[in-house]
Design an enzyme around this catalytic site. Structure first.
Site, PDB file in Angstrom:
ATOM      1  CG  ASN A 114      -0.380   0.704   2.409  1.00  0.00           C
ATOM      2  OD1 ASN A 114      -0.408   1.931   2.504  1.00  0.00           O
ATOM      3  ND2 ASN A 114       0.171  -0.083   3.344  1.00  0.00           N
ATOM      4  N   GLY A 117      -0.747   6.718   2.134  1.00  0.00           N
ATOM      5  CA  GLY A 117      -0.262   8.051   2.470  1.00  0.00           C
ATOM      6  C   GLY A 117      -1.089   8.772   3.515  1.00  0.00           C
ATOM      7  CG  PHE A 118      -0.193   9.143   7.277  1.00  0.00           C
ATOM      8  CD1 PHE A 118      -0.061   7.783   7.498  1.00  0.00           C
ATOM      9  CD2 PHE A 118       0.755   9.993   7.850  1.00  0.00           C
ATOM     10  CE1 PHE A 118       0.987   7.273   8.258  1.00  0.00           C
ATOM     11  CE2 PHE A 118       1.799   9.498   8.611  1.00  0.00           C
ATOM     12  CZ  PHE A 118       1.922   8.133   8.818  1.00  0.00           C
ATOM     13  CB  SER A 181       4.066   5.577   7.188  1.00  0.00           C
ATOM     14  OG  SER A 181       3.543   5.488   5.873  1.00  0.00           O
ATOM     15  CB  THR A 184       4.276  10.525   4.954  1.00  0.00           C
ATOM     16  OG1 THR A 184       2.897  10.169   5.035  1.00  0.00           O
ATOM     17  CG2 THR A 184       4.412  12.028   5.154  1.00  0.00           C
ATOM     18  CE  LYS A 223       3.100  -0.006  12.928  1.00  0.00           C
ATOM     19  NZ  LYS A 223       1.684  -0.198  12.550  1.00  0.00           N
ATOM     20  CG  ASN A 252       4.702   1.163   9.465  1.00  0.00           C
ATOM     21  OD1 ASN A 252       3.971   0.694   8.601  1.00  0.00           O
ATOM     22  ND2 ASN A 252       4.474   2.341  10.036  1.00  0.00           N
TER      23      ASN A 252
END
Length: 345
Positions: A114, A117-118, A181, A184, A223, A252
């Site tokens: 995936n 992007g938040f 993540s 981003t 995280k 993550n």
């Protein structure tokens, strides 16, 4: 046992575009939660209480952040038997995320990629959804995961995290600071020693103020990514201890593609989750446990597709385990299977 086996629904869902299936599932859960229809997919929660970071978890299996970014389906997801649920990542302002398509299944590898992007509706809508949920009243533990807006320069990232912490603090059992993540731009740079030191210092100062205001200390977790070398994990562990962070979530998604590069969609940009990240996650967990000692809370996540996988996470050093991609491939039965596998005799 659920009345509608997931094996009947999966072929239909997997026949849809992944993000369409995801949204359809969330919309359905939002409609049926807190109604008798939840019994169609629900699983009885395994009773295996454990205290971690000062919180009493009904069992050691939780939902990882990312599946319910807006906190719309907390009670619907709770019916699957989770001991704890983490929702988000939320950012201060609403944002659409990255262009579509941005989710890809790799069934041969039991994986997903995936690059969402938040994408989320922002802090105000998120808090309204969280406040309407009953999960905490029923003994569940709720984690709220915070991040930065894509348009916020990385030099101003601290401002976004502080704003999000202010908003979620009164409504969380614990708060997770997502700095890992891959979707981003420059976010993972916050894992570097100086940036992490500055971020955690600011967050701990603000948390002390919030604890005094609200009369309760909410644990804070960080995280991290699986794509860290041994030295980087060591620096992060030392920084977590320096700032008295309450726990760490490992890990993550990964940007590595060695296990899937030969598969359709295997070279898509984004974070890879599921079975291919299992060993990488376990490696980071083992390194963290060695560096942090026996008492520091670790939540293990990444590639848990069975009860045996959940046990392996705990054997590596995790206190608690989270699911995401395994839930998509296996359905709600995986929650109970993992909780039973971890239940202390």
């Amino acid at each position: 046992m659920s009345l509608l086996p997931y094996s009947l629904a999966r072929p239909f869902l997997f026949g849809l575009d992944p993000e369409t299936a995801h949204e359809l599932t969330l919309n359905t859960l939002a409609r049926v939660q807190r109604t008798p229809l939840a019994c169609l997919y629900g699983e009885r929660r395994v009773d295996d209480p454990v205290t971690v970071a000062g919180l009493r978890f009904p069992n050691r299996v939780g939902l990882a952040a990312g599946l319910d970014k807006n906190g719309r389906c907390i009670d619907g997801l709770a019916a699957m038997g989770f001991g704890f649920i983490e929702v988000g990542t939320v950012t201060p302002k609403p944002q659409p995320g990255n262009p579509k398509p941005r989710m890809f299944r790799l069934p041969e590898a039991g994986a997903l990629i995936n690059r969402l992007g938040f994408n989320n509706d922002g802090l105000e809508a998120f808090i309204a959804n969280v406040r309407s949920a009953r999960f905490r009243e029923q003994g569940g533990i709720l984690g709220l995961n915070i991040g930065k807006n894509a348009t916020t320069p990385i030099e101003r990232a601290v401002d976004d995290y502080l704003a999000s912490l202010d908003g979620v603090y009164p409504h969380a059992d614990y708060v997770t600071v997502n700095i890992s993540s891959p979707n981003t731009q420059n976010l993972r740079s916050l894992q570097s020693d100086e940036a992490l030191d500055a971020l955690l210092g600011a967050l701990q100062e603000r948390r002390a103020q919030l604890a005094a205001t609200h009369g309760r200390n909410v644990p804070m977790f960080v995280k991290i990514a699986p794509d860290l070398d041994d030295a980087q994990v060591g620096v992060i562990a030392a920084t977590l201890q320096k700032h008295r962070i309450d726990g760490v979530i490992a890990t993550n998604t990964t940007i590595a593609r060695d296990a899937v590069q030969h598969l359709p969609h295997g070279q898509e940009t984004g974070g890879l989750s599921g079975r291919p990240v299992f060993e990488a996650s376990n490696r980071v967990i083992r390194l963290l446990r060695a560096a942090l000692g026996p008492g520091f809370p670790i939540i293990g996540v990444g590639g848990v597709m069975s009860g045996e996988d959940a046990r392996a996470k705990v054997a590596a050093g995790a206190d608690l385990v989270q699911l995401y991609t395994g839930l998509i491939y296996r359905g709600p039965a995986l929650v109970r299977e993992a909780a039973l596998a971890l239940r202390r005799r």
